[in-house]
Design a protein around this motif. Structure first.
Motif, PDB file in Angstrom:
ATOM      1  N   ASN A   1       7.524  14.892  -6.150  1.00  0.00           N
ATOM      2  CA  ASN A   1       8.210  13.864  -5.379  1.00  0.00           C
ATOM      3  C   ASN A   1       7.706  13.904  -3.939  1.00  0.00           C
ATOM      4  N   PRO A   2       6.991  12.867  -3.477  1.00  0.00           N
ATOM      5  CA  PRO A   2       6.512  12.878  -2.103  1.00  0.00           C
ATOM      6  C   PRO A   2       7.632  12.802  -1.069  1.00  0.00           C
ATOM      7  N   ALA A   3       8.791  12.283  -1.449  1.00  0.00           N
ATOM      8  CA  ALA A   3       9.903  12.192  -0.501  1.00  0.00           C
ATOM      9  C   ALA A   3      10.453  13.567  -0.152  1.00  0.00           C
ATOM     10  N   ALA A   4      10.231  14.544  -1.013  1.00  0.00           N
ATOM     11  CA  ALA A   4      10.713  15.895  -0.762  1.00  0.00           C
ATOM     12  C   ALA A   4       9.682  16.753  -0.038  1.00  0.00           C
ATOM     13  N   ASN A   5       8.517  16.184   0.244  1.00  0.00           N
ATOM     14  CA  ASN A   5       7.427  16.931   0.866  1.00  0.00           C
ATOM     15  C   ASN A   5       6.890  16.120   2.047  1.00  0.00           C
ATOM     16  N   LEU A   6       7.229  16.519   3.252  1.00  0.00           N
ATOM     17  CA  LEU A   6       6.830  15.773   4.444  1.00  0.00           C
ATOM     18  C   LEU A   6       5.316  15.664   4.561  1.00  0.00           C
TER      19      LEU A   6
ATOM     20  N   LEU B   1       4.168  12.994   2.260  1.00  0.00           N
ATOM     21  CA  LEU B   1       4.564  11.685   2.781  1.00  0.00           C
ATOM     22  C   LEU B   1       3.630  11.241   3.902  1.00  0.00           C
ATOM     23  N   LEU B   2       3.253  12.178   4.763  1.00  0.00           N
ATOM     24  CA  LEU B   2       2.294  11.857   5.829  1.00  0.00           C
ATOM     25  C   LEU B   2       0.925  11.513   5.246  1.00  0.00           C
ATOM     26  N   GLY B   3       0.535  12.205   4.181  1.00  0.00           N
ATOM     27  CA  GLY B   3      -0.721  11.882   3.505  1.00  0.00           C
ATOM     28  C   GLY B   3      -0.705  10.482   2.923  1.00  0.00           C
ATOM     29  N   ILE B   4       0.428  10.082   2.398  1.00  0.00           N
ATOM     30  CA  ILE B   4       0.583   8.731   1.854  1.00  0.00           C
ATOM     31  C   ILE B   4       0.455   7.703   2.974  1.00  0.00           C
ATOM     32  N   ILE B   5       1.073   7.987   4.103  1.00  0.00           N
ATOM     33  CA  ILE B   5       0.990   7.059   5.238  1.00  0.00           C
ATOM     34  C   ILE B   5      -0.452   6.933   5.717  1.00  0.00           C
ATOM     35  N   ILE B   6      -1.195   8.034   5.745  1.00  0.00           N
ATOM     36  CA  ILE B   6      -2.608   7.987   6.144  1.00  0.00           C
ATOM     37  C   ILE B   6      -3.420   7.179   5.133  1.00  0.00           C
ATOM     38  N   ALA B   7      -3.159   7.384   3.848  1.00  0.00           N
ATOM     39  CA  ALA B   7      -3.861   6.616   2.812  1.00  0.00           C
ATOM     40  C   ALA B   7      -3.528   5.128   2.927  1.00  0.00           C
TER      41      ALA B   7
ATOM     42  N   PHE C   1       0.832  -1.208   0.000  1.00  0.00           N
ATOM     43  CA  PHE C   1       0.000   0.000   0.000  1.00  0.00           C
ATOM     44  C   PHE C   1       0.866   1.259   0.000  1.00  0.00           C
ATOM     45  N   PHE C   2       1.965   1.242   0.739  1.00  0.00           N
ATOM     46  CA  PHE C   2       2.844   2.411   0.754  1.00  0.00           C
ATOM     47  C   PHE C   2       3.433   2.665  -0.624  1.00  0.00           C
ATOM     48  N   VAL C   3       3.949   1.615  -1.247  1.00  0.00           N
ATOM     49  CA  VAL C   3       4.560   1.766  -2.570  1.00  0.00           C
ATOM     50  C   VAL C   3       3.519   2.259  -3.578  1.00  0.00           C
ATOM     51  N   LEU C   4       2.324   1.666  -3.554  1.00  0.00           N
ATOM     52  CA  LEU C   4       1.276   2.084  -4.493  1.00  0.00           C
ATOM     53  C   LEU C   4       0.843   3.523  -4.256  1.00  0.00           C
ATOM     54  N   ALA C   5       0.661   3.910  -2.990  1.00  0.00           N
ATOM     55  CA  ALA C   5       0.265   5.284  -2.677  1.00  0.00           C
ATOM     56  C   ALA C   5       1.369   6.267  -3.056  1.00  0.00           C
ATOM     57  N   PHE C   6       2.604   5.914  -2.783  1.00  0.00           N
ATOM     58  CA  PHE C   6       3.753   6.765  -3.103  1.00  0.00           C
ATOM     59  C   PHE C   6       3.838   6.996  -4.605  1.00  0.00           C
ATOM     60  N   LEU C   7       3.816   5.899  -5.365  1.00  0.00           N
ATOM     61  CA  LEU C   7       3.927   6.004  -6.821  1.00  0.00           C
ATOM     62  C   LEU C   7       2.699   6.661  -7.438  1.00  0.00           C
ATOM     63  N   GLY C   8       1.523   6.390  -6.861  1.00  0.00           N
ATOM     64  CA  GLY C   8       0.297   7.024  -7.340  1.00  0.00           C
ATOM     65  C   GLY C   8       0.325   8.529  -7.140  1.00  0.00           C
TER      66      GLY C   8
END
Length: 124
Positions: free
Chosen positions: A42-47, A50-56, A27-34
């Motif tokens: 780049n979600p890695a450059a935006n905290l 990244l937190l939104g991805i973790i919530i998703a 789920f993390f990989v899919l949300a990150f890439l999505g």
């Protein structure tokens, strides 16, 4: 539900943990890439992203909880056999050592996948 799995024994807890690790990582990989594909950022450059991805990821994983518990119960016998083989092969005094070894390996793989994904996008 997790208590029901725990009553099935150490093997069921391990099976649940393995399934959990795989689903959370997926789920993390899919949300990150999505996120990256839809926004172009780049979600890695935006905290905050990244937190939104973790919530998703967490939300998506909660939907699958009944399936993960059922899967753990179904995989418990095979997991128990695997733990006993590891214990015998490595001459461990108890199954707890084999359990700890498998948990360490699975957690290491999951964190490596997530870490490599984030690091591969770092600075872009």
């Amino acid at each position: 539900m997790s208590a029901k799995v725990a009553k099935l024994g150490l093997a069921a807890v391990l099976a649940y943990g393995i399934i959990d690790g795989v689903t959370y990582t997926s789920f993390f990989v899919l949300a990150f890439l999505g996120y990256e594909k839809t926004t172009g950022n780049n979600p890695a450059a935006n905290l905050q992203a990244l937190l939104g991805i973790i919530i998703a990821m967490w939300t998506g994983n909660n939907v699958t909880r009944p399936f993960r518990v059922a899967g753990a119960a179904a995989l418990a016998p095979a997991t128990d056999k695997g733990l006993k083989r590891i214990q015998k092969y490595l001459n461990f005094p108890s199954l707890v050592y084999a359990f700890a070894l498998v948990v360490t390996i699975v957690a290491g793989i999951c964190f490596t996948i997530i870490g490599l994904l984030i690091l591969s996008r770092w600075g872009k």
